[in-house]
Design a protein around this motif. Structure first.
Motif, PDB file in Angstrom:
ATOM      1  N   PRO A  32      -6.784   2.649   1.907  1.00  0.00           N
ATOM      2  CA  PRO A  32      -6.549   1.560   2.862  1.00  0.00           C
ATOM      3  C   PRO A  32      -7.823   0.855   3.311  1.00  0.00           C
ATOM      4  CG  PRO A  32      -5.204   3.461   3.425  1.00  0.00           C
ATOM      5  CD  PRO A  32      -6.156   3.907   2.361  1.00  0.00           C
ATOM      6  N   ALA A  34      -8.593  -3.106   2.954  1.00  0.00           N
ATOM      7  CA  ALA A  34      -8.915  -3.895   4.144  1.00  0.00           C
ATOM      8  C   ALA A  34     -10.233  -4.637   3.993  1.00  0.00           C
ATOM      9  CB  ALA A  34      -8.967  -2.987   5.373  1.00  0.00           C
ATOM     10  N   GLN A  44      -9.872  -7.897   1.385  1.00  0.00           N
ATOM     11  CA  GLN A  44      -8.853  -8.924   1.633  1.00  0.00           C
ATOM     12  C   GLN A  44      -7.580  -8.704   0.825  1.00  0.00           C
ATOM     13  OE1 GLN A  44     -12.338 -10.281   0.689  1.00  0.00           O
ATOM     14  NE2 GLN A  44     -12.504  -9.286   2.667  1.00  0.00           N
ATOM     15  N   LEU A  88      -2.169  -4.189   2.958  1.00  0.00           N
ATOM     16  CA  LEU A  88      -1.949  -2.753   3.113  1.00  0.00           C
ATOM     17  C   LEU A  88      -0.466  -2.439   3.009  1.00  0.00           C
ATOM     18  CD1 LEU A  88      -4.244  -2.400   6.240  1.00  0.00           C
ATOM     19  CD2 LEU A  88      -4.829  -1.670   3.927  1.00  0.00           C
ATOM     20  N   ASP A 139       1.686 -11.928   2.418  1.00  0.00           N
ATOM     21  CA  ASP A 139       0.330 -11.834   2.949  1.00  0.00           C
ATOM     22  C   ASP A 139      -0.398 -13.147   2.702  1.00  0.00           C
ATOM     23  OD1 ASP A 139      -1.709 -11.329   0.432  1.00  0.00           O
ATOM     24  OD2 ASP A 139       0.275 -10.482   0.045  1.00  0.00           O
ATOM     25  N   THR A 168      -4.596 -14.860   3.157  1.00  0.00           N
ATOM     26  CA  THR A 168      -6.006 -14.660   3.507  1.00  0.00           C
ATOM     27  C   THR A 168      -6.730 -15.993   3.628  1.00  0.00           C
ATOM     28  OG1 THR A 168      -6.146 -12.489   2.444  1.00  0.00           O
ATOM     29  CG2 THR A 168      -8.208 -13.679   2.760  1.00  0.00           C
ATOM     30  N   THR A 219      -6.916 -11.555   7.002  1.00  0.00           N
ATOM     31  CA  THR A 219      -5.766 -11.294   6.142  1.00  0.00           C
ATOM     32  C   THR A 219      -4.576 -10.961   7.026  1.00  0.00           C
ATOM     33  OG1 THR A 219      -7.147 -10.469   4.327  1.00  0.00           O
ATOM     34  CG2 THR A 219      -4.807  -9.860   4.293  1.00  0.00           C
ATOM     35  N   VAL A 242      -4.506   3.433   7.867  1.00  0.00           N
ATOM     36  CA  VAL A 242      -5.890   3.042   8.149  1.00  0.00           C
ATOM     37  C   VAL A 242      -6.535   4.042   9.104  1.00  0.00           C
ATOM     38  CG1 VAL A 242      -7.391   1.252   9.077  1.00  0.00           C
ATOM     39  CG2 VAL A 242      -5.373   0.599   7.773  1.00  0.00           C
ATOM     40  N   THR A 300     -14.911  -4.156  10.264  1.00  0.00           N
ATOM     41  CA  THR A 300     -13.500  -4.493  10.081  1.00  0.00           C
ATOM     42  C   THR A 300     -12.728  -4.186  11.360  1.00  0.00           C
ATOM     43  OG1 THR A 300     -13.666  -3.846   7.753  1.00  0.00           O
ATOM     44  CG2 THR A 300     -11.455  -4.110   8.641  1.00  0.00           C
ATOM     45  N   VAL A 330      -8.524  -4.139  12.722  1.00  0.00           N
ATOM     46  CA  VAL A 330      -7.123  -4.234  12.327  1.00  0.00           C
ATOM     47  C   VAL A 330      -6.281  -4.281  13.593  1.00  0.00           C
ATOM     48  CG1 VAL A 330      -5.258  -3.258  10.948  1.00  0.00           C
ATOM     49  CG2 VAL A 330      -7.646  -2.848  10.285  1.00  0.00           C
ATOM     50  N   VAL A 340      -6.019  -8.328   9.690  1.00  0.00           N
ATOM     51  CA  VAL A 340      -7.242  -7.606   9.339  1.00  0.00           C
ATOM     52  C   VAL A 340      -8.398  -8.599   9.349  1.00  0.00           C
ATOM     53  CG1 VAL A 340      -8.460  -6.276   7.574  1.00  0.00           C
ATOM     54  CG2 VAL A 340      -6.000  -5.934   7.927  1.00  0.00           C
TER      55      VAL A 340
END
Length: 248
Positions: free
Chosen positions: A95, A99, A102, A105, A111, A113, A134, A150, A205, A207, A216
């Motif tokens: 994960p 992440a 990009q 998950l 999704d 980005t 993302t 994650v 990062t 989330v 993300v």
């Protein structure tokens, strides 16, 4: 940074398996769309927007991030085009690899980005590079499951891991949990270190889960990596705050 410099940076970073860190731009994303914003409640009998359409309306626009550039990423510089192309030497760390590259998950419905470049005045000296967003939507419970993955990975991958795709490889020296501003239903942050030409770099990062949607945020200073300067780039607070507001 002009387009030629960005292209050079991307070519170098591709060899590092960090090709997406300094996107050279592309077609604009949802910015400029006068209908962009929170999806409105559908009236009785009206066609429901698809998950992809909802994400497109939820993604931040340039006016919402202080005029920073909101762009699509160039597929030819991506670490991988899909999660199926990514493997890790420690499966629990997968994960984190997704992440930071990009990629969505878990088991997503849709999704999207975008890369956000530039800096607002208040952030000019805070070590902020490109911020990648993302957004991923899920069936009920899917976002919670992805978030749990994650969390588990951050706890288990402190001593680093290596991610591979068809043509690229990314070694991360370490992973450390970080505190982030509370947002959505739950939020977490982590930083990872990597070394290139004996120079250490730190990428960050965040989330955030809001209902059945994950956001993300990932940031790195690709030009510093290319030029052999230590870097420690964090997601833009302006971008994160604006995007979280649209998810609330």
């Amino acid at each position: 940074m002009n387009r030629a410099m960005k292209a050079t940076a991307l070519s170098t970073l591709s060899l590092l398996s960090l090709a997406a860190l300094t996107a050279c731009g592309g077609d604009s994303g949802s910015d400029g769309d006068p209908t962009a914003g929170k999806p409105e409640a559908a009236t009785s009998g009206a066609a429901q927007p698809s998950p992809a359409e909802r994400l497109a309306k939820t993604m931040v626009t340039e006016p919402e991030v202080g005029g920073l550039r909101v762009e699509t990423t160039d597929e030819k510089f991506l670490f991988a085009k899909s999660p199926d192309e990514v493997t890790t030497d420690k499966p629990v760390c997968a994960p984190l690899a997704l992440a930071m590259n990009q990629l969505p998950l878990g088991d997503p419905r849709a999704d999207l980005t975008r890369s956000v470049s530039g800096q607002v005045e208040s952030e000019r000296k805070t070590g902020i590079g490109y911020t990648y967003i993302t957004l991923t939507s899920y069936e009920a419970g899917g976002a919670e499951s992805a978030m749990a993955g994650v969390k588990k990975a951050v706890e288990a991958c402190g001593d680093g891991f290596t991610a591979k795709s068809k043509e690229n490889e990314s070694p991360y020296d370490s992973v450390t949990a970080e505190k982030v501003t509370p947002a959505g239903d739950e939020a977490l942050g982590f930083k990872a270190t990597l070394t290139f030409r004996d120079v250490q770099h730190v990428v960050h990062t965040q989330v955030v889960r809001s209902g059945d949607t994950l956001a993300v945020y990932f940031s790195a200073d690709g030009m510093a990596i290319v030029n052999g300067r230590p870097s420690d780039a964090k997601p833009s607070p302006t971008v994160v705050k604006a995007q979280n507001a649209k998810l609330a």
